[in-house]
Design a protein around this motif. Structure first.
Motif, PDB file in Angstrom:
ATOM      1  N   ILE A 144      -8.157   8.335  -5.884  1.00  0.00           N
ATOM      2  CA  ILE A 144      -6.929   7.688  -6.619  1.00  0.00           C
ATOM      3  C   ILE A 144      -7.070   7.814  -8.061  1.00  0.00           C
ATOM      4  O   ILE A 144      -8.416   7.491  -8.642  1.00  0.00           O
ATOM      5  CB  ILE A 144      -6.927   6.203  -6.133  1.00  0.00           C
ATOM      6  N   ASP A 145      -6.103   8.082  -8.910  1.00  0.00           N
ATOM      7  CA  ASP A 145      -6.161   8.048 -10.273  1.00  0.00           C
ATOM      8  C   ASP A 145      -4.748   7.503 -10.668  1.00  0.00           C
ATOM      9  O   ASP A 145      -3.777   7.022  -9.875  1.00  0.00           O
ATOM     10  CB  ASP A 145      -6.500   9.337 -10.792  1.00  0.00           C
ATOM     11  N   ILE A 146      -4.627   7.381 -11.863  1.00  0.00           N
ATOM     12  CA  ILE A 146      -3.368   6.820 -12.476  1.00  0.00           C
ATOM     13  C   ILE A 146      -2.070   7.510 -11.885  1.00  0.00           C
ATOM     14  O   ILE A 146      -0.911   7.258 -11.924  1.00  0.00           O
ATOM     15  CB  ILE A 146      -3.372   6.722 -14.197  1.00  0.00           C
ATOM     16  N   ASN A 147      -2.215   8.920 -11.867  1.00  0.00           N
ATOM     17  CA  ASN A 147      -1.065   9.735 -11.344  1.00  0.00           C
ATOM     18  C   ASN A 147      -0.660   9.592  -9.871  1.00  0.00           C
ATOM     19  O   ASN A 147       0.503   9.799  -9.571  1.00  0.00           O
ATOM     20  CB  ASN A 147      -1.430  11.240 -11.614  1.00  0.00           C
ATOM     21  N   ASN A 148      -1.603   9.115  -9.166  1.00  0.00           N
ATOM     22  CA  ASN A 148      -1.205   9.115  -7.541  1.00  0.00           C
ATOM     23  C   ASN A 148      -1.410   7.586  -7.109  1.00  0.00           C
ATOM     24  O   ASN A 148      -0.905   7.130  -5.877  1.00  0.00           O
ATOM     25  CB  ASN A 148      -1.918   9.959  -6.613  1.00  0.00           C
ATOM     26  N   ALA A 149      -1.748   6.587  -7.849  1.00  0.00           N
ATOM     27  CA  ALA A 149      -1.650   5.045  -7.386  1.00  0.00           C
ATOM     28  C   ALA A 149      -0.460   4.845  -7.201  1.00  0.00           C
ATOM     29  O   ALA A 149       0.757   5.202  -7.795  1.00  0.00           O
ATOM     30  CB  ALA A 149      -2.530   4.145  -8.461  1.00  0.00           C
ATOM     31  N   ARG A 150      -0.243   3.646  -6.228  1.00  0.00           N
ATOM     32  CA  ARG A 150       1.275   3.399  -5.926  1.00  0.00           C
ATOM     33  C   ARG A 150       1.141   1.548  -5.967  1.00  0.00           C
ATOM     34  O   ARG A 150       0.132   1.044  -5.418  1.00  0.00           O
ATOM     35  CB  ARG A 150       1.683   3.710  -4.414  1.00  0.00           C
ATOM     36  N   ILE A 151       1.962   1.128  -6.665  1.00  0.00           N
ATOM     37  CA  ILE A 151       2.049  -0.358  -6.745  1.00  0.00           C
ATOM     38  C   ILE A 151       3.201  -0.779  -5.869  1.00  0.00           C
ATOM     39  O   ILE A 151       4.082  -0.429  -5.827  1.00  0.00           O
ATOM     40  CB  ILE A 151       2.581  -0.700  -8.265  1.00  0.00           C
ATOM     41  N   ILE A 152       2.674  -1.862  -4.866  1.00  0.00           N
ATOM     42  CA  ILE A 152       3.923  -2.447  -4.252  1.00  0.00           C
ATOM     43  C   ILE A 152       3.976  -3.991  -4.758  1.00  0.00           C
ATOM     44  O   ILE A 152       2.993  -4.724  -4.564  1.00  0.00           O
ATOM     45  CB  ILE A 152       3.141  -2.629  -2.720  1.00  0.00           C
ATOM     46  N   ILE A 153       5.258  -4.300  -5.420  1.00  0.00           N
ATOM     47  CA  ILE A 153       5.428  -5.481  -5.802  1.00  0.00           C
ATOM     48  C   ILE A 153       6.255  -6.135  -4.822  1.00  0.00           C
ATOM     49  O   ILE A 153       7.398  -5.822  -4.284  1.00  0.00           O
ATOM     50  CB  ILE A 153       6.410  -5.377  -7.040  1.00  0.00           C
ATOM     51  N   THR A 154       5.826  -7.434  -4.284  1.00  0.00           N
ATOM     52  CA  THR A 154       6.414  -8.387  -3.341  1.00  0.00           C
ATOM     53  C   THR A 154       6.551  -9.512  -3.981  1.00  0.00           C
ATOM     54  O   THR A 154       5.766 -10.339  -4.737  1.00  0.00           O
ATOM     55  CB  THR A 154       5.529  -8.837  -2.106  1.00  0.00           C
ATOM     56  N   ARG A 172       4.679   0.355 -15.655  1.00  0.00           N
ATOM     57  CA  ARG A 172       5.428   1.868 -16.114  1.00  0.00           C
ATOM     58  C   ARG A 172       4.568   1.938 -17.534  1.00  0.00           C
ATOM     59  O   ARG A 172       4.164   3.159 -17.723  1.00  0.00           O
ATOM     60  CB  ARG A 172       6.961   1.680 -16.623  1.00  0.00           C
ATOM     61  N   GLU A 173       4.283   0.937 -18.332  1.00  0.00           N
ATOM     62  CA  GLU A 173       3.615   1.029 -19.470  1.00  0.00           C
ATOM     63  C   GLU A 173       2.201   1.668 -18.983  1.00  0.00           C
ATOM     64  O   GLU A 173       1.613   2.304 -20.235  1.00  0.00           O
ATOM     65  CB  GLU A 173       3.562  -0.264 -20.277  1.00  0.00           C
ATOM     66  N   VAL A 174       1.583   1.118 -18.186  1.00  0.00           N
ATOM     67  CA  VAL A 174       0.330   1.644 -17.785  1.00  0.00           C
ATOM     68  C   VAL A 174       0.251   2.965 -17.444  1.00  0.00           C
ATOM     69  O   VAL A 174      -0.710   3.689 -17.543  1.00  0.00           O
ATOM     70  CB  VAL A 174      -0.289   0.342 -16.451  1.00  0.00           C
ATOM     71  N   GLY A 175       1.408   3.371 -16.811  1.00  0.00           N
ATOM     72  CA  GLY A 175       1.427   5.000 -16.665  1.00  0.00           C
ATOM     73  C   GLY A 175       1.539   5.145 -15.071  1.00  0.00           C
ATOM     74  O   GLY A 175       1.923   6.433 -14.565  1.00  0.00           O
ATOM     75  N   ILE A 176       1.949   4.029 -14.379  1.00  0.00           N
ATOM     76  CA  ILE A 176       2.005   4.217 -12.903  1.00  0.00           C
ATOM     77  C   ILE A 176       3.296   4.560 -12.497  1.00  0.00           C
ATOM     78  O   ILE A 176       4.497   3.602 -13.061  1.00  0.00           O
ATOM     79  CB  ILE A 176       1.520   3.072 -12.064  1.00  0.00           C
ATOM     80  N   ARG A 177       4.020   5.653 -11.920  1.00  0.00           N
ATOM     81  CA  ARG A 177       5.306   5.930 -11.788  1.00  0.00           C
ATOM     82  C   ARG A 177       5.823   5.452 -10.239  1.00  0.00           C
ATOM     83  O   ARG A 177       7.097   5.398 -10.174  1.00  0.00           O
ATOM     84  CB  ARG A 177       5.678   7.171 -12.199  1.00  0.00           C
ATOM     85  N   ASN A 178       4.806   5.424  -9.390  1.00  0.00           N
ATOM     86  CA  ASN A 178       5.177   5.125  -7.934  1.00  0.00           C
ATOM     87  C   ASN A 178       5.039   3.523  -7.745  1.00  0.00           C
ATOM     88  O   ASN A 178       4.025   3.061  -7.436  1.00  0.00           O
ATOM     89  CB  ASN A 178       4.211   5.990  -6.887  1.00  0.00           C
ATOM     90  N   VAL A 179       6.303   3.062  -7.815  1.00  0.00           N
ATOM     91  CA  VAL A 179       6.483   1.800  -7.523  1.00  0.00           C
ATOM     92  C   VAL A 179       7.284   1.153  -6.598  1.00  0.00           C
ATOM     93  O   VAL A 179       8.515   1.932  -6.401  1.00  0.00           O
ATOM     94  CB  VAL A 179       6.857   1.016  -8.785  1.00  0.00           C
ATOM     95  N   LYS A 180       6.929   0.429  -5.610  1.00  0.00           N
ATOM     96  CA  LYS A 180       7.710   0.131  -4.311  1.00  0.00           C
ATOM     97  C   LYS A 180       8.121  -1.522  -4.601  1.00  0.00           C
ATOM     98  O   LYS A 180       6.952  -2.441  -5.079  1.00  0.00           O
ATOM     99  CB  LYS A 180       7.108   0.209  -3.002  1.00  0.00           C
ATOM    100  N   PHE A 181       9.237  -2.133  -4.383  1.00  0.00           N
ATOM    101  CA  PHE A 181       9.598  -3.429  -4.612  1.00  0.00           C
ATOM    102  C   PHE A 181      10.151  -3.943  -3.308  1.00  0.00           C
ATOM    103  O   PHE A 181      11.022  -3.303  -2.674  1.00  0.00           O
ATOM    104  CB  PHE A 181      10.510  -3.629  -5.634  1.00  0.00           C
ATOM    105  N   GLU A 182       9.727  -5.118  -3.030  1.00  0.00           N
ATOM    106  CA  GLU A 182      10.151  -5.778  -1.631  1.00  0.00           C
ATOM    107  C   GLU A 182      10.219  -7.554  -1.881  1.00  0.00           C
ATOM    108  O   GLU A 182       9.446  -7.819  -2.949  1.00  0.00           O
ATOM    109  CB  GLU A 182       9.468  -5.461  -0.520  1.00  0.00           C
TER     110      GLU A 182
END
Length: 185
Positions: A144-154, A172-182
């Motif tokens: 895992i690195d910054i390019n493939n990490a996924r943030i899940i925000i609940t 997004r400022e950190v550089g993580i583009r894959n974000v899921k919100f629930e």
């Protein structure tokens, strides 16, 4: 035959060996039975029912493995011509890949009181970036690195949308583009 060709798609992973190891653990945990391997639809159904509650560590899956290579390979294959056991092995490998993707998940909980939690501990906004980077760094051994990490925000049901947007912009400022919100229940 099919699994031999999939081995070629993943040269850095001994696919057949990993599938056999995964199958053994699944049988030990009582998720599937050996006789299920004769019927791919049974394997898919049992895996679908139970996999949501498990982590890669539960099955000793050490690396994040991209599913895209398998998807691309399968587009050119006629699976109907494969033997039932090969289709069952493919089912196991598909769920192996899905579980491996959970290595990418970093879960943030947003509370109504404008608090952020990471791993059930408070995450101060002033330390957001370095702590998030540290969390990703902990996962480098898993691929895992910054390019493939996924943030899940609940977020709790009554969390302000402005706070949610603020946290998403910090991610997004950190550089993580894959974000899921629930929203939590």
């Amino acid at each position: 035959m099919l699994m031999n060709r999939i081995d070629e798609v993943y040269p850095d992973l001994e696919v057949q060996k990993e599938v056999k190891r995964f199958e053994t653990i699944l049988i030990e945990k009582g998720i599937i039975e050996l006789k299920d391997m004769l019927e791919p639809s049974v394997v898919y159904n049992k895996m679908e029912e139970s996999m949501k509650n498990y982590t890669p560590q539960d099955f000793k899956i050490k690396q994040y493995t991209k599913r895209a290579a398998l998807d691309s390979f399968l587009e050119s294959e006629n699976l109907d011509e494969s033997a039932s056991t090969e289709q069952s092995n493919l089912a196991l490998f598909t769920y192996y890949l899905l579980l491996s993707e959970k290595h990418r998940d970093i879960k943030l909980q947003l509370e109504e009181k404008r608090l952020v939690k990471l791993n059930n501990e408070d995450l101060p906004i002033e330390s957001f970036d370095p702590i998030l980077f540290e969390e990703i760094k902990k996962r480098t051994d898993s691929g895992i690195d910054i390019n493939n990490a996924r943030i899940i925000i609940t977020a709790e049901p009554y969390t302000d949308i402005e706070f949610v947007n603020f946290i998403m912009s910090k991610v997004r400022e950190v550089g993580i583009r894959n974000v899921k919100f629930e929203r939590s229940e």
